[in-house]
Design a protein around this motif. Structure first.
Motif, short mmCIF file in Angstrom:
data_model
loop_
_atom_site.label_atom_id
_atom_site.label_comp_id
_atom_site.label_asym_id
_atom_site.label_seq_id
_atom_site.Cartn_x
_atom_site.Cartn_y
_atom_site.Cartn_z
N GLY A 1 34.55 -12.08 -2.96
CA GLY A 1 34.01 -13.19 -2.19
C GLY A 1 33.27 -12.80 -1.01
N ARG A 2 33.48 -11.53 -0.52
CA ARG A 2 32.56 -10.97 0.43
C ARG A 2 31.21 -10.65 0.18
N ASP B 1 37.99 -17.79 4.33
CA ASP B 1 38.29 -18.27 3.23
C ASP B 1 37.74 -17.27 2.11
N GLY B 2 38.55 -17.23 1.13
CA GLY B 2 37.92 -16.59 -0.11
C GLY B 2 37.03 -17.26 -0.94
N GLY C 1 31.05 -17.42 -3.26
CA GLY C 1 31.30 -16.62 -2.46
C GLY C 1 30.39 -16.53 -1.19
N HIS D 1 41.34 -8.48 -6.22
CA HIS D 1 39.99 -8.34 -5.79
C HIS D 1 39.16 -9.62 -5.02
N TRP D 2 39.84 -10.69 -4.57
CA TRP D 2 39.25 -11.84 -4.08
C TRP D 2 38.77 -11.74 -2.94
N ARG D 3 39.30 -10.84 -2.04
CA ARG D 3 38.54 -10.76 -0.79
C ARG D 3 37.09 -9.94 -0.81
N GLU D 4 37.13 -8.91 -1.58
CA GLU D 4 35.83 -8.49 -1.88
C GLU D 4 34.77 -8.76 -2.58
N ARG E 1 43.02 -18.72 -0.53
CA ARG E 1 43.52 -18.35 0.75
C ARG E 1 44.32 -17.00 0.69
N ALA E 2 45.18 -16.91 -0.41
CA ALA E 2 46.05 -15.75 -0.91
C ALA E 2 46.26 -15.62 -2.09
#
Length: 272
Positions: free
Chosen positions: A244-245, A175-176, A269, A239-242, A7-8
């Motif tokens: 996971g996306r 979420d990630g 992801g 880089h967790w957001r990208e 989440r962060a």
């Protein structure tokens, strides 16, 4: 229960050197600690360090809005190298900074396996319904009282990473990456051979994995040298957001240079 998702996260690299205010006490402690083994602290080595304590690294992680705003029910501090001075219990200290209600402890003396162990523990807590939000902190400081080859030869920098993980819906709903499993094996080939090769898989290799990894034709992200147990987690925090996306699966892999064991963590992801 659908598992823990990122989440962060926050990463800290090479914070400013601090002036030691507890040199005499620290050296006295190390003299007592090393004397039974016929050793004594290397004062020149100790004085030449950056003296960034685990407590300082924890404060820098909490300064991140996502980490600082978390209110975990479980908090695990992990590290492979000892604190510069062992006079602060960092897991309770960090818990106090994050609401004060988390069950907390440290995982150490496992080399770079420690964060993988922490993920397995956190997952078990979540499955048992004992923690809907978890913080895992990975701390690495490099001021030591005796020579240590990894610090001297790499060289390593002070660094830290924190993951805020929570239970909730499926990946892709905000979420990630979602943690699935972590395990170890005798080599990268053996460890990665347990994971089927699928489209949409990102392989993240730590700096201690050398050479090519056979059987993986997808994208590979290599972590730059300069860290020991924080390596994978620094880049995941960045880089967790990208990741996971953009990827259906994220496989994190590194080999402990001291034990030779390879450790793997699998996340899913929402990409593909």
């Amino acid at each position: 229960m659908s598992g823990l998702a990122v989440r962060a996260a926050a990463a800290v690299r090479s914070p400013e050197r601090r002036e030691p205010d507890d040199r005499a006490a620290a050296l006295g402690y190390f003299r007592d600690l090393l004397a039974p083994f016929g050793e004594k602290p290397d004062e020149e080595l100790f004085d030449g360090g950056r003296h960034v304590r685990h407590r300082d690294l924890a404060d820098l992680l909490v300064a991140d809005e996502g980490v600082g705003g978390s209110r975990p029910e479980l908090l695990i501090v992990t590290h492979a190298l000892p604190d510069v001075v062992p006079f602060t219990a960092v897991a309770p200290y960090l818990t106090d900074r994050l609401g004060g209600r988390a069950a907390n402890f440290s995982v150490a003396q496992q080399g770079l396996a420690a964060p993988f162990t922490a993920l397995r523990i956190a997952s078990a807590y979540a499955r048992a319904g004992r923690a809907a939000e978890v913080v895992i902190a990975v701390l690495e400081q490099t001021t030591l009282p005796t020579p240590f080859p990894l610090v001297r030869d790499t060289p390593l920098v002070d660094s830290a990473a924190a993951l805020v993980l929570g239970t909730g819906g499926d990946a892709g709903d905000g979420d990630g990456p979602r943690f699935v499993r972590a395990y170890s094996a005798g080599s990268p080939a053996d460890a990665l051979g347990r994971e089927p090769v699928e489209d949409g898989t990102l392989l993240v290799l730590g700096p201690w994995v050398t050479g090519d990894v056979p059987g993986h034709g997808g994208p590979v992200h290599r972590v730059v040298p300069g860290s020991y147990c924080t390596s994978l987690w620094l880049d995941l925090a960045d880089h967790w957001r990208e990741w996971g996306r953009d990827h259906r699966r994220i496989v994190l892999c590194d080999t402990d240079p001291r034990s030779g064991r390879t450790h793997v963590a699998l996340f899913t992801g929402g990409g593909g």
